[in-house]
Design a protein around this motif. Structure first.
Motif, PDB file in Angstrom:
ATOM      1  N   ASN A 151      39.420   4.380  -5.744  1.00 13.57           N
ATOM      2  CA  ASN A 151      40.087   3.901  -6.967  1.00 13.57           C
ATOM      3  C   ASN A 151      39.101   3.727  -8.118  1.00 13.57           C
ATOM      4  O   ASN A 151      39.456   3.928  -9.280  1.00 13.57           O
ATOM      5  N   LYS A 152      37.864   3.347  -7.788  1.00 13.00           N
ATOM      6  CA  LYS A 152      36.852   3.105  -8.818  1.00 13.00           C
ATOM      7  C   LYS A 152      35.566   3.834  -8.457  1.00 13.00           C
ATOM      8  O   LYS A 152      34.995   3.607  -7.382  1.00 13.00           O
ATOM      9  N   ILE A 153      35.121   4.705  -9.359  1.00 14.02           N
ATOM     10  CA  ILE A 153      33.883   5.459  -9.153  1.00 14.02           C
ATOM     11  C   ILE A 153      32.843   4.997 -10.164  1.00 14.02           C
ATOM     12  O   ILE A 153      33.125   4.911 -11.363  1.00 14.02           O
ATOM     13  N   LEU A 154      31.642   4.719  -9.687  1.00 15.25           N
ATOM     14  CA  LEU A 154      30.531   4.344 -10.570  1.00 15.25           C
ATOM     15  C   LEU A 154      29.575   5.522 -10.707  1.00 15.25           C
ATOM     16  O   LEU A 154      29.153   6.112  -9.707  1.00 15.25           O
ATOM     17  N   VAL A 155      29.230   5.855 -11.961  1.00 15.10           N
ATOM     18  CA  VAL A 155      28.262   6.922 -12.222  1.00 15.10           C
ATOM     19  C   VAL A 155      27.102   6.346 -13.031  1.00 15.10           C
ATOM     20  O   VAL A 155      27.244   6.096 -14.231  1.00 15.10           O
ATOM     21  N   PRO A 156      25.945   6.098 -12.407  1.00 18.31           N
ATOM     22  CA  PRO A 156      24.767   5.677 -13.173  1.00 18.31           C
ATOM     23  C   PRO A 156      24.304   6.827 -14.066  1.00 18.31           C
ATOM     24  O   PRO A 156      24.197   7.971 -13.622  1.00 18.31           O
ATOM     25  N   ILE A 157      24.042   6.524 -15.319  1.00 22.77           N
ATOM     26  CA  ILE A 157      23.646   7.552 -16.294  1.00 22.77           C
ATOM     27  C   ILE A 157      22.247   7.234 -16.811  1.00 22.77           C
ATOM     28  O   ILE A 157      21.984   6.129 -17.286  1.00 22.77           O
ATOM     29  N   ASP A 158      21.343   8.216 -16.709  1.00 27.85           N
ATOM     30  CA  ASP A 158      20.005   8.030 -17.278  1.00 27.85           C
ATOM     31  C   ASP A 158      19.780   8.964 -18.466  1.00 27.85           C
ATOM     32  O   ASP A 158      18.661   9.114 -18.933  1.00 27.85           O
ATOM     33  N   PHE A 159      20.882   9.625 -18.916  1.00 30.55           N
ATOM     34  CA  PHE A 159      20.886  10.552 -20.049  1.00 30.55           C
ATOM     35  C   PHE A 159      20.179  11.867 -19.759  1.00 30.55           C
ATOM     36  O   PHE A 159      19.925  12.650 -20.658  1.00 30.55           O
ATOM     37  N   SER A 160      19.886  12.133 -18.494  1.00 25.05           N
ATOM     38  CA  SER A 160      19.395  13.454 -18.117  1.00 25.05           C
ATOM     39  C   SER A 160      20.599  14.368 -17.886  1.00 25.05           C
ATOM     40  O   SER A 160      21.720  13.904 -17.668  1.00 25.05           O
ATOM     41  N   GLU A 180      39.535   5.533 -11.687  1.00 27.23           N
ATOM     42  CA  GLU A 180      38.912   5.165 -12.947  1.00 27.23           C
ATOM     43  C   GLU A 180      37.406   5.305 -12.773  1.00 27.23           C
ATOM     44  O   GLU A 180      36.872   5.127 -11.673  1.00 27.23           O
ATOM     45  N   ILE A 181      36.733   5.649 -13.868  1.00 26.42           N
ATOM     46  CA  ILE A 181      35.294   5.926 -13.816  1.00 26.42           C
ATOM     47  C   ILE A 181      34.533   4.905 -14.663  1.00 26.42           C
ATOM     48  O   ILE A 181      34.909   4.634 -15.803  1.00 26.42           O
ATOM     49  N   HIS A 182      33.475   4.378 -14.081  1.00 27.74           N
ATOM     50  CA  HIS A 182      32.615   3.432 -14.797  1.00 27.74           C
ATOM     51  C   HIS A 182      31.252   4.067 -15.002  1.00 27.74           C
ATOM     52  O   HIS A 182      30.546   4.379 -14.036  1.00 27.74           O
ATOM     53  N   LEU A 183      30.890   4.288 -16.263  1.00 30.08           N
ATOM     54  CA  LEU A 183      29.557   4.788 -16.593  1.00 30.08           C
ATOM     55  C   LEU A 183      28.630   3.589 -16.773  1.00 30.08           C
ATOM     56  O   LEU A 183      29.000   2.598 -17.396  1.00 30.08           O
ATOM     57  N   LEU A 184      27.434   3.703 -16.220  1.00 29.19           N
ATOM     58  CA  LEU A 184      26.497   2.585 -16.311  1.00 29.19           C
ATOM     59  C   LEU A 184      25.090   3.081 -16.611  1.00 29.19           C
ATOM     60  O   LEU A 184      24.566   3.952 -15.919  1.00 29.19           O
ATOM     61  N   GLU A 243      30.205  -6.419  -8.397  1.00 30.22           N
ATOM     62  CA  GLU A 243      31.000  -7.232  -9.329  1.00 30.22           C
ATOM     63  C   GLU A 243      32.311  -6.548  -9.701  1.00 30.22           C
ATOM     64  O   GLU A 243      33.356  -7.196  -9.806  1.00 30.22           O
ATOM     65  N   LYS A 244      32.282  -5.217  -9.868  1.00 27.25           N
ATOM     66  CA  LYS A 244      33.462  -4.474 -10.319  1.00 27.25           C
ATOM     67  C   LYS A 244      34.321  -3.948  -9.168  1.00 27.25           C
ATOM     68  O   LYS A 244      35.357  -3.334  -9.403  1.00 27.25           O
ATOM     69  N   GLY A 245      33.903  -4.186  -7.933  1.00 23.19           N
ATOM     70  CA  GLY A 245      34.671  -3.695  -6.798  1.00 23.19           C
ATOM     71  C   GLY A 245      34.695  -2.176  -6.717  1.00 23.19           C
ATOM     72  O   GLY A 245      35.722  -1.561  -6.437  1.00 23.19           O
ATOM     73  N   ILE A 246      33.530  -1.563  -6.943  1.00 25.64           N
ATOM     74  CA  ILE A 246      33.404  -0.097  -6.915  1.00 25.64           C
ATOM     75  C   ILE A 246      33.614   0.432  -5.498  1.00 25.64           C
ATOM     76  O   ILE A 246      33.115  -0.138  -4.528  1.00 25.64           O
ATOM     77  N   ASP A 247      34.343   1.540  -5.386  1.00 25.60           N
ATOM     78  CA  ASP A 247      34.608   2.154  -4.078  1.00 25.60           C
ATOM     79  C   ASP A 247      33.614   3.255  -3.732  1.00 25.60           C
ATOM     80  O   ASP A 247      33.371   3.522  -2.558  1.00 25.60           O
ATOM     81  N   LEU A 248      33.061   3.907  -4.757  1.00 27.21           N
ATOM     82  CA  LEU A 248      32.179   5.052  -4.529  1.00 27.21           C
ATOM     83  C   LEU A 248      31.167   5.143  -5.664  1.00 27.21           C
ATOM     84  O   LEU A 248      31.537   5.061  -6.836  1.00 27.21           O
ATOM     85  N   ILE A 249      29.892   5.312  -5.311  1.00 17.56           N
ATOM     86  CA  ILE A 249      28.844   5.511  -6.302  1.00 17.56           C
ATOM     87  C   ILE A 249      28.454   6.981  -6.280  1.00 17.56           C
ATOM     88  O   ILE A 249      28.128   7.532  -5.223  1.00 17.56           O
ATOM     89  N   CYS A 250      28.497   7.621  -7.431  1.00 17.21           N
ATOM     90  CA  CYS A 250      28.184   9.053  -7.532  1.00 17.21           C
ATOM     91  C   CYS A 250      26.879   9.207  -8.316  1.00 17.21           C
ATOM     92  O   CYS A 250      26.825   8.868  -9.502  1.00 17.21           O
ATOM     93  N   MET A 251      25.833   9.705  -7.656  1.00 17.36           N
ATOM     94  CA  MET A 251      24.515   9.812  -8.286  1.00 17.36           C
ATOM     95  C   MET A 251      23.894  11.179  -8.035  1.00 17.36           C
ATOM     96  O   MET A 251      24.064  11.764  -6.963  1.00 17.36           O
TER      97      MET A 251
END
Length: 285
Positions: A151-160, A180-184, A243-251
């Motif tokens: 339901n919630k995907i986190l994508v860490p962004i380093d601008f590369s 839903e996607i969370h950019l961090l 904190e956000k209850g992320i289901d999957l981290i995509c890196m």
């Protein structure tokens, strides 16, 4: 992008079985064929072990492992119950070499496997780590028995460019799962007197850049942008995810060095060690 063929790698321990739940979930959602693979390591016999009784013992152990694998595969087939195309393979050899060869031969699009939890850290030299560094396809690493959902995907962004490729893959997954996607972006600046205003401005400017990037998908996907300051990127990622209850981290597994850096052996490596949240390591060709 598409997912037609999924590989579930198993050694039949509990973590592998948790990963199987994710493999089923992805296969059903993507209407993909699921391959199950167990690799029996090829035993290298030393001169001292060439006695007949020792060889017989090794052969018996291998026979028992094959029989156990066949029983477990049969159990999984019943669990699938013709919901998806399911094919099992029992291989023998060096595990990483056999898996990479299988991936290439079967045109695998996604590999799903269990890996070490907090009690047994993922480290250089482990099978999971070596597969992550050698596979040129996305690898989903499952570490604990938790709810199977995206339901919630986190994508860490380093601008590369690589981190934005990971975003592209997250968008692809959002189309499948309605996520839903969370950019961090984590700004790694240590506490210092007189830097507060600079830090706040940097956070706002970072959010603005991420907002502009997310505008490409405006109206089609639910994308949230975030920038935070922490002493280390991995701690920021993990705290935010929990904190956000992320289901999957995509890196992405490789990236540039700098104030923020994401590459296997650094931030991704540390996140893998410190969180139980499933991680999809996007390893671009």
């Amino acid at each position: 992008m598409e997912i037609k063929n999924i590989l579930w790698l198993t050694d039949f321990n509990p973590l592998s079985n948790y990963a199987f739940e994710w493999a089923k979930f992805f296969s059903i959602s993507c209407k993909a064929k699921l391959y199950a693979v167990h690799v029996i390591p090829e035993k290298k016999i030393s001169i001292l072990e060439e006695k007949e009784e020792i060889l017989n013992m090794f052969n018996l152990m291998e026979k028992e492992e094959k029989e156990k694998a066949e029983r477990d595969f049969e159990s999984k087939k019943k669990e699938i119950d013709k919901k998806i195309k399911f094919e099992t393979h029992l291989l023998k050899g060096e595990i990483v070499e056999e898996i990479i060869k299988f991936i290439n031969e079967k045109d695998i699009d996604l590999l799903i496997m269990g890996a070490s939890n907090k009690r047994e850290k993922l480290r250089i030299g482990t099978t999971a780590y070596r597969i992550l560094t050698n596979a040129r396809i996305p690898v989903l690493v499952v570490k604990e028995k938790i709810g199977v959902k995206v339901n919630k995907i986190l994508v860490p962004i380093d601008f590369s460019k690589l981190s934005f490729k990971a975003l592209d893959y997250a968008i692809f997954l959002a189309e499948i799962f309605g996520s839903e996607i969370h950019l961090l972006h984590v700004i790694e600046i240590l506490e210092s007197i007189g830097l507060k205003e600079v830090e706040e401005k940097l956070i706002e400017e970072t959010k603005e850049i991420l907002h502009r990037e997310s505008e490409k998908f405006k109206g089609k996907y639910r994308i949230f942008v975030n920038a935070i300051k922490r002493d280390s990127a991995e701690i920021g990622i993990i705290e935010f995810a929990e904190e956000k209850g992320i289901d999957l981290i995509c890196m992405a597994t490789r990236g540039r060095k700098g104030i923020s850096h994401f590459f296997l052996g650094s931030t991704l490596d540390k996140v893998l060690k410190l969180t139980d949240i499933p991680i999809l390591a996007f390893n671009p060709v």
